[in-house]
Design an enzyme around this catalytic site. Sequence first.
Site, mmCIF file in Angstrom:
data_model
loop_
_atom_site.group_PDB
_atom_site.id
_atom_site.type_symbol
_atom_site.label_atom_id
_atom_site.label_comp_id
_atom_site.label_asym_id
_atom_site.label_seq_id
_atom_site.Cartn_x
_atom_site.Cartn_y
_atom_site.Cartn_z
ATOM 1 C CB VAL A 65 -0.994 0.048 1.190
ATOM 2 C CG1 VAL A 65 -1.909 -1.161 1.214
ATOM 3 C CG2 VAL A 65 -0.282 0.229 2.532
ATOM 4 C CB SER A 145 -4.472 5.897 15.572
ATOM 5 O OG SER A 145 -3.897 5.796 16.860
ATOM 6 C CE1 TYR A 158 0.099 4.274 13.426
ATOM 7 C CE2 TYR A 158 -0.764 5.477 15.310
ATOM 8 C CZ TYR A 158 -0.836 4.401 14.444
ATOM 9 O OH TYR A 158 -1.835 3.466 14.589
ATOM 10 C CB ALA A 160 1.601 13.808 10.787
HETATM 11 P P1 NAP Z 1 -0.651 -5.288 12.739
HETATM 12 O O1 NAP Z 1 -1.132 -6.401 13.583
HETATM 13 O O2 NAP Z 1 0.755 -4.844 12.812
HETATM 14 O O3 NAP Z 1 -1.041 -5.619 11.226
HETATM 15 C C1 NAP Z 1 -0.704 -4.711 10.236
HETATM 16 C C2 NAP Z 1 -1.322 -5.143 8.923
HETATM 17 O O4 NAP Z 1 -0.995 -4.151 7.923
HETATM 18 C C3 NAP Z 1 -0.782 -6.461 8.439
HETATM 19 O O5 NAP Z 1 -1.821 -7.169 7.793
HETATM 20 C C4 NAP Z 1 0.284 -6.038 7.414
HETATM 21 O O6 NAP Z 1 0.491 -6.942 6.364
HETATM 22 C C5 NAP Z 1 -0.362 -4.799 6.827
HETATM 23 N N1 NAP Z 1 0.599 -3.912 6.195
HETATM 24 C C6 NAP Z 1 1.584 -3.175 6.797
HETATM 25 N N2 NAP Z 1 2.254 -2.496 5.867
HETATM 26 C C7 NAP Z 1 1.705 -2.808 4.676
HETATM 27 C C8 NAP Z 1 1.968 -2.435 3.334
HETATM 28 N N3 NAP Z 1 2.940 -1.572 3.027
HETATM 29 N N4 NAP Z 1 1.178 -2.945 2.339
HETATM 30 C C9 NAP Z 1 0.191 -3.813 2.625
HETATM 31 N N5 NAP Z 1 -0.105 -4.217 3.880
HETATM 32 C C10 NAP Z 1 0.655 -3.711 4.884
HETATM 33 O O7 NAP Z 1 -1.493 -3.952 13.012
HETATM 34 P P2 NAP Z 1 -2.943 -3.714 13.639
HETATM 35 O O8 NAP Z 1 -2.762 -3.427 15.078
HETATM 36 O O9 NAP Z 1 -3.904 -4.769 13.220
HETATM 37 O O10 NAP Z 1 -3.276 -2.333 12.936
HETATM 38 C C11 NAP Z 1 -4.223 -2.192 11.895
HETATM 39 C C12 NAP Z 1 -4.538 -0.708 11.749
HETATM 40 O O11 NAP Z 1 -5.048 -0.212 12.989
HETATM 41 C C13 NAP Z 1 -3.319 0.150 11.434
HETATM 42 O O12 NAP Z 1 -3.672 1.156 10.518
HETATM 43 C C14 NAP Z 1 -2.962 0.771 12.751
HETATM 44 O O13 NAP Z 1 -2.297 1.997 12.608
HETATM 45 C C15 NAP Z 1 -4.331 0.924 13.377
HETATM 46 N N6 NAP Z 1 -4.312 1.025 14.842
HETATM 47 C C16 NAP Z 1 -3.895 -0.013 15.621
HETATM 48 C C17 NAP Z 1 -3.914 0.137 17.001
HETATM 49 C C18 NAP Z 1 -3.496 -0.967 17.937
HETATM 50 O O14 NAP Z 1 -3.461 -0.702 19.165
HETATM 51 N N7 NAP Z 1 -3.202 -2.159 17.470
HETATM 52 C C19 NAP Z 1 -4.319 1.341 17.579
HETATM 53 C C20 NAP Z 1 -4.726 2.378 16.750
HETATM 54 C C21 NAP Z 1 -4.727 2.205 15.382
HETATM 55 P P3 NAP Z 1 1.655 -8.076 6.375
HETATM 56 O O15 NAP Z 1 0.982 -9.204 7.049
HETATM 57 O O16 NAP Z 1 1.961 -8.298 4.959
HETATM 58 O O17 NAP Z 1 2.802 -7.537 7.157
#
Ligand code: NAP
Length: 247
Positions: A65, A145, A158, A160
């Site tokens: 992405v 977030s 992040y 921003a």
């Molecule tokens: P995660 O467990 O680290 O999973 C991240 C996902 O994004 C994985 O499926 C990864 O794919 C994919 N990804 C990362 N870079 C990518 C790229 N360049 N192209 C395609 N796919 C990519 O994260 P998560 O906690 O589920 O987070 C999901 C969303 O929620 C994010 O936007 C994050 O900022 C947001 N968020 C999370 C939290 C939290 O506490 N966890 C809080 C606030 C917001 P791969 O499997 O290929 O690596």
Amino acid sequence: MTKTNMKYALVTGGSRGIGRAVSLKLAAQGYFVLVNFQRNETEADKTVAIIKEAGGDASTLKFDVSDKDDIQKTLGGWIDANKDKSIEVLVNNAGIRKDFLLMMMAESDWHDVLRTNLDSFYYITKLVIPGMMFQRFGRIINVVSLSGIKGLPGQTNYSASKAGVIAASKSLAQEIGRKGITVNCVAPGFIKTEMTEGIEEAQFRSIIPVQRFGEADEVAEAVSFLASKGASYITGEVINVNGGLYT
Ligand code: NAP
């Protein structure tokens, strides 16, 4: 709905964490889910397998992405090759964090996070919108977030990127509301995924009103609601899923 006339949902970063939970929910709502991922093919295949075991349908779609050429080639290619199918729900979920105090942050870490979390919104959404306009229906849901609302130290890049997506969503909602397309954000607080591995839950319990980290499934519930027909009069909105941490 038979499998031949299923509507499509695209979930970026559907291989793990919140994206997987969202993929499962949308499949249960009757969507054929395109599970995007970048690196973890095994986990992306697992998301698809879980969906199929539950009677739904899905396939993986690998593209980075943060790479506009890959988005154009792979997602654009899928859209061109599937003119009879329409992506009705887009969940821009894939995201990364590279935390450093601004004074110590490498320029590459600033740009990597902005490209992955913010630029992706522009390139992917722009490709998907024409199909939604043709159908005069669409749901765009962006996973942002708490950090993009209140800011968090060590996360200027992040914060921003997520604040940028929130503002862009509010603008886009006003551009395409009349076409039956809604654009909303879901803003998680601390959710138990690989992204928060290493963050000590016990340390934060006292400042979170519900006194725990959230589950990916609890974020997916909000996304699933915004994707539903019932959410048709909600657009340009941000739903916080943070255990009361911010509100
Ligand atoms: P995660 O467990 O680290 O999973 C991240 C996902 O994004 C994985 O499926 C990864 O794919 C994919 N990804 C990362 N870079 C990518 C790229 N360049 N192209 C395609 N796919 C990519 O994260 P998560 O906690 O589920 O987070 C999901 C969303 O929620 C994010 O936007 C994050 O900022 C947001 N968020 C999370 C939290 C939290 O506490 N966890 C809080 C606030 C917001 P791969 O499997 O290929 O690596």
